[in-house]
Motif scaffolding. Structure first.
Motif, PDB file in Angstrom:
ATOM      1  N   GLN A  79       0.833  -1.204   0.000  1.00  0.00           N
ATOM      2  CA  GLN A  79       0.000   0.000   0.000  1.00  0.00           C
ATOM      3  C   GLN A  79       0.868   1.255   0.000  1.00  0.00           C
ATOM      4  OE1 GLN A  79      -3.640   0.083   2.483  1.00  0.00           O
ATOM      5  NE2 GLN A  79      -2.835   1.989   3.340  1.00  0.00           N
ATOM      6  N   VAL A  80       0.525   2.209  -0.857  1.00  0.00           N
ATOM      7  CA  VAL A  80       1.248   3.475  -0.957  1.00  0.00           C
ATOM      8  C   VAL A  80       0.820   4.394   0.188  1.00  0.00           C
ATOM      9  CG1 VAL A  80       1.630   5.536  -2.368  1.00  0.00           C
ATOM     10  CG2 VAL A  80       1.497   3.273  -3.451  1.00  0.00           C
ATOM     11  N   GLU A  81       1.796   4.979   0.860  1.00  0.00           N
ATOM     12  CA  GLU A  81       1.503   5.891   1.984  1.00  0.00           C
ATOM     13  C   GLU A  81       1.597   7.357   1.545  1.00  0.00           C
ATOM     14  OE1 GLU A  81       0.564   4.704   4.914  1.00  0.00           O
ATOM     15  OE2 GLU A  81       0.951   2.605   4.427  1.00  0.00           O
ATOM     16  N   VAL A  82       2.713   7.733   0.914  1.00  0.00           N
ATOM     17  CA  VAL A  82       2.969   9.132   0.545  1.00  0.00           C
ATOM     18  C   VAL A  82       3.724   9.152  -0.784  1.00  0.00           C
ATOM     19  CG1 VAL A  82       4.128  11.287   1.207  1.00  0.00           C
ATOM     20  CG2 VAL A  82       3.110   9.850   2.969  1.00  0.00           C
ATOM     21  N   LEU A  83       3.473  10.193  -1.595  1.00  0.00           N
ATOM     22  CA  LEU A  83       4.221  10.406  -2.831  1.00  0.00           C
ATOM     23  C   LEU A  83       4.993  11.715  -2.754  1.00  0.00           C
ATOM     24  CD1 LEU A  83       1.591   9.479  -5.606  1.00  0.00           C
ATOM     25  CD2 LEU A  83       3.368   8.022  -4.639  1.00  0.00           C
ATOM     26  N   GLU A  84       6.231  11.700  -3.270  1.00  0.00           N
ATOM     27  CA  GLU A  84       7.044  12.914  -3.381  1.00  0.00           C
ATOM     28  C   GLU A  84       7.563  13.022  -4.810  1.00  0.00           C
ATOM     29  OE1 GLU A  84      10.199  13.056  -0.564  1.00  0.00           O
ATOM     30  OE2 GLU A  84       8.908  13.638   1.110  1.00  0.00           O
ATOM     31  N   PRO A  85       6.891  13.773  -5.691  1.00  0.00           N
ATOM     32  CA  PRO A  85       7.379  13.923  -7.070  1.00  0.00           C
ATOM     33  C   PRO A  85       8.685  14.716  -7.097  1.00  0.00           C
ATOM     34  CG  PRO A  85       5.062  14.556  -6.862  1.00  0.00           C
ATOM     35  CD  PRO A  85       5.599  14.439  -5.476  1.00  0.00           C
ATOM     36  N   THR A  86       9.649  14.227  -7.871  1.00  0.00           N
ATOM     37  CA  THR A  86      10.921  14.933  -8.014  1.00  0.00           C
ATOM     38  C   THR A  86      11.219  15.274  -9.474  1.00  0.00           C
ATOM     39  OG1 THR A  86      12.225  12.906  -8.272  1.00  0.00           O
ATOM     40  CG2 THR A  86      11.878  13.704  -6.020  1.00  0.00           C
TER      41      THR A  86
END
Length: 375
Positions: A316-323
């Motif tokens: 399960q994905v918790e947080v996304l940080e696009p770079t």
């Protein structure tokens, strides 16, 4: 050019041990980076090589000659400091050549060396300026030029780029790399920046509390870190550390840990490649599984078919940080927050379950008690 050998080097101030027996061997023309956090002893070691600090025990050898009691000016070394240490009342040209002037070198030879160094560092158009009229990067080039004209056996750099902004640091890092490739002179460079270490070094010595944790090539340090400290210090983002248990399923060793998928908790089994198959004594015992973020990414069945070390699982994905080029995707594995590098177009939204794959051929296993690498 020169070889540099450090044998059981120790430094103490009263009862306080700063260096606890350092052993390093540097070949002719190598670029050694001393890497570690503030207070680990890297600058003290550099100063001992330069002769600016006395050695409490052990030996420092340059070209197989013990230099413990040799004066700094007689060691044939040149040092570039963090603070530039330029004379404010002198021009760039005079700053570069002042050391040669003090040594009574002939003016013609002195000017030849100054001109050659200035052209190499691309500051020949600044020769009549004073330090106050220069940018930080230009001042650092002048400081390097002053060392360069000495034509020393060994160059020493003490965090020379730490006063520069990020863009200038990258530019000057490239200049130092080019300089080493041109001169092929032995260099020792102190930094706390692991990117500088990885890009510049022939070999890296990682220090912690006055002891060498690993002395190896940048690639070996990155791919086969000696312990958890090295694994966590080198790499950005840092290596993921996951509590896991070694299991043997039908004669094949692997690791098992808890994870969340579809909103429910469950276990994941990831088989290990053949080089990890001597783990009989570890079956049923806890280990720390080390996975770098770039070896953990979105699932690709085409890649899995070509590489048997790629193992799929869901989480399960918790947080996304696009770079930009990547999206750092935070998931939970073994009760720890873990970062995966994912193509932005393949990233799932927080709260959704996503299919991942991990390259177990690049995984590291550590003993949770000693923190040393298992294999």
């Amino acid at each position: 050019m020169a070889t540099l050998t450090i044998r059981n080097a120790q430094k103490s101030y009263g009862n306080i041990e700063i260096l606890k027996g350092i052993d390093l061997d540097l070949d002719d023309g190598e670029f050694l980076v001393l890497l570690g956090p503030s207070g680990c002893g890297k600058s003290t070691l550099l100063n001992m090589i330069a002769g600016l600090e006395t050695i409490s025990g052990g030996e420092v050898l340059i070209n197989d000659r013990v230099v413990n009691n040799v004066h700094p000016k007689d060691r044939d070394i040149a040092m570039v400091f963090q603070s530039y240490a330029l004379y404010p009342n002198m021009t760039v040209g005079r700053n570069i050549g002042f050391g040669l002037e003090m040594r009574k070198m002939e003016k013609e030879e002195r000017n030849r060396r100054i001109d050659e160094a200035a052209k190499m560092l691309q500051i020949d158009h600044l020769m009549d300026r004073k330090p106050a009229q220069l940018s930080g990067g230009q001042r650092q080039r002048v400081a390097m030029g002053r060392a360069l004209v000495r034509d020393p056996e060994i160059f020493l750099f003490d965090e020379p780029l730490s006063n520069l902004d990020a863009k200038l640091r990258v530019e000057m890092r490239t200049e130092i790399k080019k300089l080493h490739q041109r001169l092929k002179t032995t260099m020792v460079y102190v930094t706390h920046d692991q990117i500088e270490a990885m890009t510049l070094a022939s070999r890296i010595a990682i220090l912690r509390n006055g002891e060498v944790q690993q002395f190896a090539s940048p690639q070996e340090v990155y791919e086969r870190p000696a312990n958890i400290y090295v694994a966590g210090f080198v790499g950005s983002p840092a290596m993921n550390f996951i509590p896991a248990t070694v299991v043997n399923e039908e004669g094949r060793f692997g690791v098992s840990f808890e994870r969340t998928a579809h909103g429910n908790r469950g276990s994941v089994y990831l088989p290990l490649p053949e080089e990890h198959q001597a783990l009989d004594e570890w079956v049923g015992r806890e280990v720390v599984l080390g996975i770098r973020p770039e070896t953990l990414t979105h699932r690709s069945d085409a890649e899995i078919a070509l590489n048997p070390c790629l193992q799929p699982f869901e989480c399960q994905v918790e947080v996304l940080e696009p770079t930009g080029a990547d999206t750092l995707t935070y998931i939970e594995m073994g009760g720890e927050e873990v970062i995966a590098r994912v193509n932005p177009y393949n990233a799932s939204s927080p709260g959704e379950t996503m299919s991942f794959m991990v390259d177990m051929g690049k995984a590291s296993l550590f003993d949770p008690r000693t923190e040393q690498r298992i294999n």
